[in-house]
Design a protein around this motif. Sequence first.
Motif, PDB file in Angstrom:
ATOM      1  N   LEU A   1       0.862  -1.183   0.000  1.00 15.94           N
ATOM      2  CA  LEU A   1       0.000   0.000   0.000  1.00 15.94           C
ATOM      3  C   LEU A   1       0.896   1.229   0.000  1.00 15.94           C
ATOM      4  CD1 LEU A   1      -2.956   1.086   0.179  1.00 15.94           C
ATOM      5  CD2 LEU A   1      -2.602   1.232   2.662  1.00 15.94           C
ATOM      6  N   LEU A   2       0.616   2.164  -0.892  1.00 17.42           N
ATOM      7  CA  LEU A   2       1.419   3.384  -0.992  1.00 17.42           C
ATOM      8  C   LEU A   2       0.630   4.553  -0.414  1.00 17.42           C
ATOM      9  CD1 LEU A   2       4.180   4.318  -2.213  1.00 17.42           C
ATOM     10  CD2 LEU A   2       2.872   5.047  -4.229  1.00 17.42           C
ATOM     11  N   ASP A   3       1.224   5.230   0.561  1.00 19.30           N
ATOM     12  CA  ASP A   3       0.602   6.435   1.126  1.00 19.30           C
ATOM     13  C   ASP A   3       0.995   7.644   0.278  1.00 19.30           C
ATOM     14  OD1 ASP A   3      -0.763   5.355   3.375  1.00 19.30           O
ATOM     15  OD2 ASP A   3       1.163   5.129   4.401  1.00 19.30           O
ATOM     16  N   VAL A   4       0.011   8.307  -0.287  1.00 19.37           N
ATOM     17  CA  VAL A   4       0.238   9.463  -1.157  1.00 19.37           C
ATOM     18  C   VAL A   4      -0.396  10.687  -0.505  1.00 19.37           C
ATOM     19  CG1 VAL A   4      -0.125  10.452  -3.444  1.00 19.37           C
ATOM     20  CG2 VAL A   4       0.223   7.975  -3.201  1.00 19.37           C
ATOM     21  N   HIS A   5       0.432  11.649  -0.126  1.00 26.09           N
ATOM     22  CA  HIS A   5      -0.041  12.870   0.534  1.00 26.09           C
ATOM     23  C   HIS A   5       0.038  14.035  -0.459  1.00 26.09           C
ATOM     24  CE1 HIS A   5      -0.014  10.880   4.480  1.00 26.09           C
ATOM     25  NE2 HIS A   5       1.101  10.288   4.062  1.00 26.09           N
ATOM     26  N   VAL A   6      -1.092  14.684  -0.669  1.00 24.70           N
ATOM     27  CA  VAL A   6      -1.212  15.694  -1.724  1.00 24.70           C
ATOM     28  C   VAL A   6      -1.852  16.962  -1.163  1.00 24.70           C
ATOM     29  CG1 VAL A   6      -2.298  16.248  -3.943  1.00 24.70           C
ATOM     30  CG2 VAL A   6      -1.413  13.937  -3.522  1.00 24.70           C
ATOM     31  N   SER A   7      -1.318  18.118  -1.561  1.00 24.53           N
ATOM     32  CA  SER A   7      -1.899  19.413  -1.196  1.00 24.53           C
ATOM     33  C   SER A   7      -2.536  20.055  -2.420  1.00 24.53           C
ATOM     34  CB  SER A   7      -0.827  20.351  -0.631  1.00 24.53           C
ATOM     35  OG  SER A   7      -0.299  19.844   0.582  1.00 24.53           O
ATOM     36  N   ILE A   8      -3.776  20.495  -2.257  1.00 23.61           N
ATOM     37  CA  ILE A   8      -4.479  21.246  -3.301  1.00 23.61           C
ATOM     38  C   ILE A   8      -4.472  22.708  -2.888  1.00 23.61           C
ATOM     39  CG2 ILE A   8      -6.659  21.568  -4.521  1.00 23.61           C
ATOM     40  CD1 ILE A   8      -7.348  18.674  -3.878  1.00 23.61           C
TER      41      ILE A   8
END
Length: 324
Positions: free
Chosen positions: A255-262
Amino acid sequence: MSKDAEITFAEHDENFRAGFASFVGRPNAGKSTLTNALVGAKVAITSSKPQTTRHTIRGIVHRSDAQLVLVDTPGLHRPRTLLGQRLNDLVVDTLSEVDVVGFCLPADQKIGPGDRFIAGQLTKLPHKPVVALVTKTDTVPRDSLAEQLLAVDQLGREHLAGEGKQADGFSAIIPVSAVAGDQTDVVADELVSMMPLSPPLYPEGELTDEPEAVMVAELVREAALEDVRDELPHSIAVVVDEMIPREGRPEGRPLLDVHVSIHVERDSQKAIIIGRAGSRLRAIGTAAREGISKLLGTPVYLDLHVKVTKDWQRDAKKLGRLGF
């Protein structure tokens, strides 16, 4: 691709051709859709809204006789912000380095000031072949398409014909529908014919050289643009803060944790993106996660945060931090 992966190039003879082609056109002219159709995979995001593309995306078409590297650019337009000017500069820089330019003109829209502005910009490239690609032919009847082809031919003669330029205007005029798959092979053949003799430039099977983090950010921004419909202008920027494998997962179940800011420009826009009780942000995450998992080839946990970065489109330092 891992460092240990074997890099293989397609076998080729002395007649093999390889080079770069760039699609230009006013916003929403079908450039990204055509890029994806030719590559056979999604390497550029598409949207019903203009100015969707903000980075040059290289899509690679592999053939037995050639390798065609497609450089998709932001739509050329009269800039109103610093971001707009930087996007235009990016296009001009790109055009100076490619072997052929494909000028996309939608079949369902009359030639207008934006098209003439772009044609004028192309006069700065007097020795570069320019192919007119009349896109979205599936949206108009045959008689309307014929009228548009004549208008496009006239545009080329007015701006590109003459001494030091292409004698008759455009090198070729090709009607095409990327959605219906009509004439996309003709477009590829024409562009390949203008490529120089060269060995392959990229390994066989590679479809783009865009970094994974940029592709992930683009997929999130595509989902956000579609979900907010007409409520937001293009005040959305997306940055991938971190992509890390989840620790302690069973073997065979990564499982890959992907943290993204909009990033948006105002508090009111943040409220629109989040939606009532977070419903809109969840919808954006659901839509983007499927594409990201497919892109990366692994299940992902997508963590989205919305931040207000005031007037980022007009602030040079903020633009730099956001990757422009």
